[in-house]
Design a protein around this motif. Structure first.
Motif, PDB file in Angstrom:
ATOM      1  N   LYS A  13      26.312  24.112 -19.141  1.00 23.91           N
ATOM      2  CA  LYS A  13      25.875  25.509 -19.107  1.00 23.91           C
ATOM      3  C   LYS A  13      24.590  25.681 -19.930  1.00 23.91           C
ATOM      4  CE  LYS A  13      30.481  27.550 -18.447  1.00 23.91           C
ATOM      5  NZ  LYS A  13      31.542  28.425 -19.034  1.00 23.91           N
ATOM      6  N   GLU A  32      26.042  23.566 -14.082  1.00 29.68           N
ATOM      7  CA  GLU A  32      26.188  24.561 -15.147  1.00 29.68           C
ATOM      8  C   GLU A  32      27.619  25.087 -15.258  1.00 29.68           C
ATOM      9  OE1 GLU A  32      23.144  27.546 -14.723  1.00 29.68           O
ATOM     10  OE2 GLU A  32      21.540  26.120 -15.182  1.00 29.68           O
ATOM     11  N   SER A  33      28.571  24.146 -15.315  1.00 32.22           N
ATOM     12  CA  SER A  33      29.986  24.513 -15.362  1.00 32.22           C
ATOM     13  C   SER A  33      30.690  24.065 -16.640  1.00 32.22           C
ATOM     14  CB  SER A  33      30.713  23.899 -14.161  1.00 32.22           C
ATOM     15  OG  SER A  33      30.549  22.490 -14.138  1.00 32.22           O
ATOM     16  N   THR A  93      29.948  20.640  -9.993  1.00 31.86           N
ATOM     17  CA  THR A  93      29.367  21.979  -9.998  1.00 31.86           C
ATOM     18  C   THR A  93      28.328  22.110 -11.108  1.00 31.86           C
ATOM     19  OG1 THR A  93      31.460  22.873  -9.192  1.00 31.86           O
ATOM     20  CG2 THR A  93      29.878  24.447 -10.130  1.00 31.86           C
TER      21      THR A  93
END
Length: 267
Positions: free
Chosen positions: A85, A27-28, A25
Motif C-alpha cells: 500500500k 497495493e493490498s 493484487t
C-alpha cells in the motif's frame, strides 16, 4: 494462483515470490517482512548448538556472483513494492553479505529508509576460524514505500511495552535502534527448524511497531513462517511464500498448533 494452504487469516503459496507477486493484487499489503537469502552457502563450516556444521543451506542460498545477486535483490524488492500500500512499510533482515545490496536496491526503487536496526544476539555462535570478530548481530532495514507518505509507527507501545530480557530497553524511554533479542528458543523448533529461523520475539516487536490489528502482512521468503505465527497471535492477517515444500510443511504444523491453542481458549 493455487494456494498451498489456507486457514482462517493465513494463506501460503509455494513458488518463486517474484512470479507469484506479479499476479497478486496491487497495493493490498500493509507491511512486509522479508528475510531473503544471504547467499552464504559456499562450502564453509560454522558452529550451531555447539557443533561444527556445514554452512550450506540449499541451492536457494548459493551466490551467483555480485551482479546476479544484486539483480535478484532488485527484482524481489520491486515485486514487493507493487503490492505494498502507498503508506505501507517493508522490513528486510540480513548480514553484511546481503544487507547493503538490499539497502541500495530499496533506494533505487524509490523507498525511504526509516531506520536501520541492529539486532544484537547475546547468545550468538562463536567464530570457528578465530580470524574474525564473532558475528553477533544482524541488521534490519525499515523503509516506507512513499517517501512523502505517513507510515504506521506505534510509538507509545514501543516506549512503554514489555520487552522481556532486553536490558538495552530502559523503562518509559524511547525505543532505540539496538535490540537485544536471543536466537530462537528450543520450543520454537518443536516440529523442526529453518536454517535462518528468526525468534518470535523479534517479529513480535516488528509487528507491534509497524502494524495495527487486522492489517495484512506478507513474508515473501516465509521459511517456517515465524512472521505468520506472530501475525496470527497478534490478530493480523498473513500471506507467506516460499519455494521449499519442506519448510511450508513445517509452517503448517506450526500454524495448526497455534490454531489448536486458540480453539482451546474458547472452549
Amino acid at each position: 494462483m493455487q494456494k498451498f494452504y489456507e486457514k482462517e487469516d493465513v494463506i501460503l503459496f509455494q513458488g518463486d515470490c517474484i512470479e507469484i507477486l506479479s499476479k497478486a493484487t496491487p497495493e493490498s499489503i500493509d507491511m512486509i517482512f522479508a528475510d531473503p537469502p544471504y547467499m552464504l552457502s559456499n562450502g564453509g563450516m560454522t558452529c550451531q548448538s555447539g557443533k561444527i556444521v556445514p554452512v550450506n543451506k540449499g541451492k536457494w542460498d548459493e551466490s551467483k556472483g555480485l551482479n546476479e545477486d544484486f539483480e535478484f535483490q532488485q527484482k524481489w524488492i520491486n515485486a514487493c513494492k507493487r503490492v505494498l500500500k502507498p503508506n505501507g512499510t517493508i522490513w528486510i533482515s540480513g548480514t553484511y553479505h546481503s544487507i547493503y545490496m538490499c539497502g541500495f536496491a530499496l533506494q533505487k526503487a524509490g523507498f525511504k529508509i526509516l531506520n536501520d536496526i541492529c539486532w544484537f544476539k547475546p547468545n550468538a555462535s562463536p567464530n570457528m576460524s578465530c580470524r574474525y570478530f564473532t558475528a553477533s548481530h544482524e541488521t534490519l532495514l525499515w523503509a516506507r514505500k512513499d517517501p512523502k507518505g505517513r507510515h504506521t509507527f506505534n510509538y507509545e507501545t514501543m516506549k512503554n511495552g514489555d520487552w522481556g530480557d532486553d536490558i538495552l530497553k530502559k523503562p518509559n524511554k524511547q525505543m532505540r535502534s539496538v535490540w537485544q533479542i536471543e536466537t530462537p528458543k528450543p520450543s520454537e523448533k518443536d516440529f523442526g527448524k529453518h536454517p535462518t529461523q528468526k525468534p518470535l520475539e523479534l517479529l513480535r516487536r516488528i509487528i507491534l511497531a509497524s502494524t495495527d490489528k487486522d492489517d495484512l502482512i506478507l513474508d515473501p521468503f516465509t521459511g517456517s513462517s515465524t512472521t505468520g505465527i506472530m501475525a496470527v497471535e497478534l490478530g493480523r492477517k498473513f500471506i507467506g511464500i516460499d519455494v521449499e515444500k519442506e519448510y511450508l510443511d513445517l509452517s503448517i504444523k506450526r500454524f495448526e498448533q497455534v490454531f489448536l491453542k486458540k480453539a482451546k481458549v474458547w472452549q
